[in-house]
Motif scaffolding. Structure first.
Motif, PDB file in Angstrom:
ATOM      1  N   THR A  60      -2.629   3.317   4.194  1.00  0.00           N
ATOM      2  CA  THR A  60      -1.455   3.036   3.349  1.00  0.00           C
ATOM      3  C   THR A  60      -0.404   2.257   4.126  1.00  0.00           C
ATOM      4  O   THR A  60       0.274   1.385   3.586  1.00  0.00           O
ATOM      5  CB  THR A  60      -0.842   4.370   2.852  1.00  0.00           C
ATOM      6  OG1 THR A  60      -1.886   5.133   2.261  1.00  0.00           O
ATOM      7  CG2 THR A  60       0.248   4.125   1.830  1.00  0.00           C
ATOM      8  N   TRP A 102      -4.152  -6.157   1.949  1.00  0.00           N
ATOM      9  CA  TRP A 102      -3.410  -4.898   2.104  1.00  0.00           C
ATOM     10  C   TRP A 102      -2.625  -4.568   0.825  1.00  0.00           C
ATOM     11  O   TRP A 102      -2.637  -3.439   0.333  1.00  0.00           O
ATOM     12  CB  TRP A 102      -2.479  -4.991   3.319  1.00  0.00           C
ATOM     13  CG  TRP A 102      -1.718  -3.729   3.551  1.00  0.00           C
ATOM     14  CD1 TRP A 102      -2.189  -2.566   4.099  1.00  0.00           C
ATOM     15  CD2 TRP A 102      -0.355  -3.490   3.186  1.00  0.00           C
ATOM     16  NE1 TRP A 102      -1.203  -1.619   4.107  1.00  0.00           N
ATOM     17  CE2 TRP A 102      -0.069  -2.145   3.557  1.00  0.00           C
ATOM     18  CE3 TRP A 102       0.649  -4.259   2.610  1.00  0.00           C
ATOM     19  CZ2 TRP A 102       1.184  -1.574   3.347  1.00  0.00           C
ATOM     20  CZ3 TRP A 102       1.890  -3.691   2.399  1.00  0.00           C
ATOM     21  CH2 TRP A 102       2.145  -2.360   2.775  1.00  0.00           C
ATOM     22  N   LEU A 106      -2.975  -1.427  -1.538  1.00  0.00           N
ATOM     23  CA  LEU A 106      -1.794  -0.574  -1.768  1.00  0.00           C
ATOM     24  C   LEU A 106      -1.538  -0.427  -3.272  1.00  0.00           C
ATOM     25  O   LEU A 106      -1.260   0.668  -3.769  1.00  0.00           O
ATOM     26  CB  LEU A 106      -0.561  -1.186  -1.092  1.00  0.00           C
ATOM     27  CG  LEU A 106       0.705  -0.352  -1.246  1.00  0.00           C
ATOM     28  CD1 LEU A 106       0.608   0.918  -0.395  1.00  0.00           C
ATOM     29  CD2 LEU A 106       1.959  -1.138  -0.843  1.00  0.00           C
ATOM     30  N   ARG A 109      -3.748   2.099  -4.716  1.00  0.00           N
ATOM     31  CA  ARG A 109      -3.265   3.471  -4.451  1.00  0.00           C
ATOM     32  C   ARG A 109      -2.127   3.818  -5.409  1.00  0.00           C
ATOM     33  O   ARG A 109      -2.051   4.928  -5.931  1.00  0.00           O
ATOM     34  CB  ARG A 109      -2.764   3.587  -3.009  1.00  0.00           C
ATOM     35  CG  ARG A 109      -3.864   3.463  -1.970  1.00  0.00           C
ATOM     36  CD  ARG A 109      -3.246   3.541  -0.573  1.00  0.00           C
ATOM     37  NE  ARG A 109      -4.269   3.581   0.450  1.00  0.00           N
ATOM     38  CZ  ARG A 109      -4.658   2.530   1.167  1.00  0.00           C
ATOM     39  NH1 ARG A 109      -4.104   1.341   0.967  1.00  0.00           N
ATOM     40  NH2 ARG A 109      -5.601   2.666   2.073  1.00  0.00           N
TER      41      ARG A 109
END
Ligand code: HEM
Length: 372
Positions: A60, A102, A106, A109
């Motif tokens: 994360t 990334w 993210l 998530r």
């Protein structure tokens, strides 16, 4: 998707809870849509293989020290994509391709949180209609599976001699994203508009015909999208950058030359691009057919019903025509990142408009307390 969602009671509190759950699911839909666009940008900028670890929790945070940056860069330098495509681009070059991947992860998530936390909250407060619970859990599982399929796809890009991911896995990842989006949207619509409008007998026949045309257009659009996944996966948009002819021919040379024959559907650049064009054209024709049916079939219907059908059919035709034009432009300009990303995102617009139309045209059900 068509299974009934039983809605207990018809009190105002239940109706309010259904609306709230429906709006929350629409928000998650919007997040998935943005995710599809981010995924397109990640693929088109060649960023997708930059993070070689599957770390759902610790990943994360981005690297916070120079040592951590160097560790990830060293990992990346072990894969063929570095040696064959990005050799010597340095830590700065690595950072450029790192960020999009990334952000893509993210955002995944965040979608997970935006789904799971309200689900827990609604559940704990007893606001979820009993018949809806299995479906909401299934959607949660599909979201988790999408993360796993994403990782399985990325891992295929680390294999020896590969500089890109497997097209089959790319199509699986795209297909599952579309399925998840469709299931979320259908459930949201069913909660927000639980009862299909009852139509008079002579109107019902017109709605049935239009529904058939919209179904055909939606099915063809879905096939076009999966075929588009193979165009993207094989980078077939970098060849045959003319329209409507391909190297001066309607059907390109080398169409269907691979053995066994099925491999042409997935491995042959000429065929994969031609099939995508053909399916897109059939989709456009079916959407135009639906618009004609809505126009003509409106005669026996009440004014508002006729106008409603026309709006739905024209909305579909407009979205498909826009997507068709974006596809042609993407091809003629040899797949610039921004246009390829827009073409990928607009596919979700086509899916949205098709599902909204199908939902609005669904048959009225006898039991008023069931939502389809
Ligand atoms: C109904 C119309 C269309 C739909 C729904 C559609 C959908 C899609 C989708 C979903 C992708 C894949 C993106 C990915 O992997 O994630 C794609 C890629 C592509 N499509 Fe279409 N498309 C349509 C029409 C067209 C047309 C008419 C052309 C050109 C003649 C075209 C050219 C392309 C190209 C070149 C790519 C690859 C772009 C890339 O590498 O990112 N599309 N399409």
């Amino acid at each position: 998707m068509g299974a009934a969602v039983a809605v207990p009671g018809a009190g105002p509190a239940d109706a309010a809870a259904r609306r709230r759950i429906g709006r929350w699911l629409l928000l998650v839909c919007l997040m998935v849509w943005i995710m599809v666009a981010l995924g397109g940008a990640t693929r088109l900028t060649g960023s997708g293989l930059s993070i070689m670890e599957w770390a759902p929790l610790s990943g994360t945070l981005p690297p916070l020290s120079e040592a951590e940056w160097n560790r990830l860069y060293d990992l990346y330098r072990t894969i063929p994509q570095y040696a064959l495509v990005n050799q010597g681009f340095g830590l700065e070059g690595f950072k450029r391709i790192f960020w999009l991947e990334w952000v893509h992860r993210l955002w995944g998530r965040l979608i997970g949180l935006a789904y799971a936390l309200p689900l827990l909250w609604f559940w704990a407060r007893g606001r979820i209609p009993a018949g809806l619970k299995p479906r909401l859990l299934l959607l949660l599982a599909l979201g988790g599976l999408q993360g796993v399929v994403g990782w399985v796809m990325v891992a295929s890009g680390f294999e020896p001699d590969r500089t890109t991911v497997s097209p089959y896995r790319l199509v699986a990842h795209l297909g599952l994203a579309l399925l998840l989006y469709a299931a979320l949207l259908w459930t949201a619509l069913s909660l927000l508009q639980p009862a299909a409008p009852a139509a008079r007998e002579e109107e019902a026949a017109g709605t049935r015909t239009l529904r058939r045309w919209v179904r055909v257009a939606a099915g063809l659009a879905l096939l076009t999208m999966l075929a588009g996944g193979f165009v993207a996966g094989l980078r077939a948009g970098l060849d045959y950058n003319t329209f409507p002819l391909m190297e001066g021919r309607l059907v390109p040379r080398g169409y269907w030359w691979l053995e066994p024959a099925w491999r042409n559907l997935t491995d042959n650049v000429a065929a994969v691009q031609f099939n995508h064009r053909l399916l897109a054209t059939l989709t456009l024709a079916a959407a135009a057919g639906a618009a004609v049916v809505a126009w003509r079939g409106g005669r026996g219907a009440a004014r508002e019903e006729a106008a409603r059908r026309r709006r739905l059919a024209l909305g579909l035709l407009g979205a498909v025509a826009l997507q068709y034009a974006l596809g042609v432009a993407t091809l003629l300009l040899v797949v610039p990142v921004w246009l390829g990303t827009l073409h990928q995102a607009a596919a979700v617009l086509v899916l949205t408009v098709a599902l909204v139309a199908l939902h609005a045209l669904r048959p009225a059900r006898a039991a008023p307390e069931a939502a389809r």
